[in-house]
Design an enzyme around this catalytic site. Structure first.
Site, PDB file in Angstrom:
ATOM      1  N   CYS A 125       0.859  -1.183   0.000  1.00  0.00           N
ATOM      2  CA  CYS A 125       0.000   0.000   0.000  1.00  0.00           C
ATOM      3  C   CYS A 125       0.897   1.235   0.000  1.00  0.00           C
ATOM      4  O   CYS A 125       1.687   1.419   0.932  1.00  0.00           O
ATOM      5  CB  CYS A 125      -0.894  -0.002   1.242  1.00  0.00           C
ATOM      6  SG  CYS A 125      -1.670   1.599   1.576  1.00  0.00           S
ATOM      7  N   GLU A 160       9.551   0.538 -11.457  1.00  0.00           N
ATOM      8  CA  GLU A 160       8.314   0.608 -12.243  1.00  0.00           C
ATOM      9  C   GLU A 160       7.088   0.900 -11.380  1.00  0.00           C
ATOM     10  O   GLU A 160       6.121   0.131 -11.346  1.00  0.00           O
ATOM     11  CB  GLU A 160       8.104  -0.687 -13.033  1.00  0.00           C
ATOM     12  CG  GLU A 160       9.145  -0.913 -14.102  1.00  0.00           C
ATOM     13  CD  GLU A 160       8.895  -2.170 -14.928  1.00  0.00           C
ATOM     14  OE1 GLU A 160       9.404  -2.244 -16.054  1.00  0.00           O
ATOM     15  OE2 GLU A 160       8.190  -3.080 -14.434  1.00  0.00           O
ATOM     16  N   GLU A 315      15.486  -0.317 -19.440  1.00  0.00           N
ATOM     17  CA  GLU A 315      15.088  -1.702 -19.698  1.00  0.00           C
ATOM     18  C   GLU A 315      14.499  -1.812 -21.095  1.00  0.00           C
ATOM     19  O   GLU A 315      13.711  -0.959 -21.516  1.00  0.00           O
ATOM     20  CB  GLU A 315      14.031  -2.191 -18.701  1.00  0.00           C
ATOM     21  CG  GLU A 315      14.527  -2.554 -17.331  1.00  0.00           C
ATOM     22  CD  GLU A 315      13.427  -3.209 -16.500  1.00  0.00           C
ATOM     23  OE1 GLU A 315      12.530  -3.846 -17.103  1.00  0.00           O
ATOM     24  OE2 GLU A 315      13.451  -3.066 -15.271  1.00  0.00           O
TER      25      GLU A 315
END
Length: 673
Positions: A125, A160, A315
């Site tokens: 969270c 990410e 990436e």
């Protein structure tokens, strides 16, 4: 050259010369005897940077406050001894099992109220004070441990953001949401006014009554959803900033990044980029998608535009990924071509996920620089060849791109536009609207920046706003101050920052600038088109969207195209007032309109006219990149003589033939005084 070096200094990676080449390295997945073989092969391939420790929290802190850095010490020492620098992750992307079991409340809850279980990655969270405190402690321990390590080149915070957890609907998130709302709206009266809670009986009388927009019996208040999107982006950003603050305190001279995910709806990357030293991106063009090259170019131009400086492709996939329904590999030459495309659009390196292909886990079938088959493979040979190409292009590092065209992108407008179950049509998708303009610009070799609507636009000749559903008076003032050619797409100027319709209807604060008034939205059913005819007789077809537009009685507004047939027959479809053009529809092919706009703005492609269909042309600083994405040869006219940095060939001005999936990087020949 001075500007090119400045761009490199701004990026903060001057300690690594030339372009960057490497990928994610996960040594914890391999026995230590493999590590030495890895660094030997890295040296052979020309690797100079690897990302380490992204998902290593459970290995670095196996129990609360108990750190085991020995293995990572050995990895960093070994990499440095072999000339490989490190993008060191803070390892906070996935909390360890002990933290989850001691504090199960840190796991995210979805909109239906289900708490998600441990067993994947990025399960947290964002608003959890327990989670945030634990990440900050680990980030501090990492920074203090490696602050003086010579391998450390950059910090990589988490990984990410919003990939798996873009939002959480738990009780802690609800408390954080209420705090965020109190700071934004100041009072319950302010909240009720902004959310229009007199509609559907939603008037709040106490802050404790306000909850996240969980799953409800019917459509949820779109103003609440818009604030929720703002809050969710900010909540994740607060996680990043908490770690960044520690890293900057302990290692103020080491650049800090977190890897973006191309054109991602969930996070306001304009806001996020302000907090980064280096913009980095993870990009995975789908080899099976015929529009992959265009989509990738758009995302790369966004990355370059976020801080208006070079960025880094952190990436990408050497071949197939592991997470699509069908994971198509890249044909021979495509890895090279995709990598060169990123360099052409401003990346100062090419990085991959990952270095050595995994033996187990969800990504064991994701391709890598060093595949399962080892060095006796085509993939390894292509890795070696690409490393050599990257070294040949070393002088491109730091070069910047100058664009005369900008596409406007506003995340809050995007969130408002795509609110579910409350719009005239759910077929207006902002990414597709951006691509509808970007694709023909890309095909013409026209350099494009992306920009937020409030940015100073004075350096551009042509600005295109595919959609500004949410448009404020400040946005309108910035566009009115722009002195070049402006294009505004349909369904713009509809609502204010609270998602409330502007008085008098659309285009709201843009009405004086555009000289039109929208009387009615007329979305088109799937498969239905509407014809329109320009003043010179050109016939176009519109799809998805049309509008009943009033412009006849407005002084100074010219009608450039009218609808033909149907209820809109004869009504204005495209108008112009001064240098501002308004499109009330979505042409299937905007090329005829775009060509007129480019001519009027005095904008030409970087390689002249007539690029072959599959050839991409980009100029980065003084370097001209020509990329053939097609399966057959293509001939391009070089506008000037120079040297192809990839082959060393001297090329005269005039036609040059590119083989299938081949490229030329032209360094112009110095002019004689």
């Amino acid at each position: 050259m001075r500007d090119e070096l400045k761009g490199r200094r701004d990026m903060g990676l001057t300690r690594i010369p030339g372009l960057l080449f490497g990928g994610d390295y996960n040594p914890e997945q391999w026995p230590e005897e493999v590590w030495r073989e890895d660094v030997r092969l890295m040296a052979e391939a020309g690797v100079n940077l690897v990302t380490v420790a992204v998902f290593s929290w459970s290995r670095l802190e196996p129990a609360p406050g108990v750190y085991e850095f020995g293995w990572l010490d050995r990895v960093l020492d070994l990499l440095h001894a072999n000339g490989v620098a490190v993008d060191l992750a803070t390892a906070t992307a996935t909390p360890p099992p002990w933290l989850v079991r001691e504090h199960p409340e840190i796991q995210p809850v979805d909109a239906a109220g289900t708490r998600l279980e441990f067993g994947s990655r990025q399960g947290y969270c964002p608003s959890s004070p327990v989670f945030r405190a634990a990440t900050v402690r680990l980030a501090r321990a990492m920074a203090e441990r490696y602050r003086e390590h010579p391998a450390l080149a950059m910090w990589h915070v988490s990984n990410e953001y919003a990939d798996h957890t873009a939002e959480c609907f738990c009780a802690e998130s609800a408390r954080d949401f209420r705090r965020w709302l109190q700071a934004r709206h100041r009072s319950l009266d302010g909240l009720n006014a902004a959310w229009g809670t007199s509609c559907w009986g939603q008037h709040y009388t106490d802050w404790t009554q306000v909850e996240p927009p969980r799953k409800a019996p019917g459509p949820v208040n779109p103003a609440q959803l818009l604030d929720w999107r703002r809050f969710s982006s900010d909540a994740l950003l607060a996680c990043f900033e908490a770690e960044r603050a520690v890293l900057k305190e302990v290692t103020p001279d080491v650049p800090v990044t977190t890897n973006f995910m191309s054109v991602l709806r969930d996070l306001d990357y304009w806001k996020w980029a302000e907090c980064e030293d280096v913009v980095t991106d993870d990009a995975y063009p789908d080899p099976a998608d015929p529009r992959a090259a265009v989509k990738a170019a758009l995302s790369y131009d966004l990355m370059r535009s976020l801080k208006r400086q070079p960025w880094l492709l952190l990436e990408s996939a050497p071949s197939a990924v592991s997470w699509r329904p069908v994971n198509v590999p890249k044909d021979p030459g495509v890895m090279r071509l995709h990598s060169l495309q990123a360099l052409a659009h401003g990346s100062d390196g090419v990085m991959f996920f990952q270095w050595r292909q995994a033996k187990y886990g969800p990504e064991k079938f994701h391709s890598a620089m060093l595949p399962h088959g080892g060095t006796a493979t085509r993939r390894w040979r292509e890795t070696l060849a690409l490393g050599a190409d990257v070294r040949r292009l070393a002088e491109v590092a730091g070069a910047t791109t100058r664009a005369e065209v900008a596409l406007l992108l506003d995340w809050e407008s995007w969130w408002g536009l795509e609110a579910p179950e409350s719009m005239p049509s759910d077929r207006l998708r902002l990414h597709e609207l951006l691509l509808s303009w970007y694709a023909p610009l890309h095909a013409r070799g026209v350099a494009v920046d992306l920009a937020p609507p409030g940015r100073d636009l004075s350096g551009y000749r042509l600005v295109i706003a595919p959609n500004l559903y949410l448009c404020t008076a400040e946005h309108a003032a910035a566009l009115a101050a722009f002195e070049g050619r402006l294009v505004v797409g349909p369904f713009s100027g509809v609502v204010d920052a609270a998602d409330q319709v502007h008085d008098g209807g659309a285009p709201g604060p843009l009405r004086d600038l555009l000289g039109v008034r929208v009387e009615e939205w007329r979305p088109l059913p799937d498969g239905v088109t509407q014809e329109l005819v320009t003043t010179d007789g050109t016939r176009l077809l519109a799809r998805t969207w049309t509008e009943w537009l009033d412009a006849e009685e407005t002084e100074g507004t010219d009608v450039l195209a009218r609808y033909r047939g149907g209820p809109l027959h004869g009504r204005p479809a495209v108008t112009r007032r001064g240098a501002a053009t308004y499109l009330s529809c979505l042409p299937e092919d905007p090329a005829p309109l775009l060509d007129d706009l480019l001519t009027a703005a005095g904008v030409t492609g970087v390689a002249g006219a007539g690029l072959p269909a599959d050839v991409e042309a980009c100029r980065r600083g003084r370097y001209l990149f020509l990329l053939n994405h097609g399966a057959g040869p293509a001939t391009v006219t070089l506008p000037e003589p120079g040297t192809d940095l990839l082959t060393g060939r001297a090329l005269p001005a005039g036609p040059v033939t590119l083989g299938p999936r081949d490229a030329v990087v032209l360094k112009p020949r110095p002019t004689t005084p």
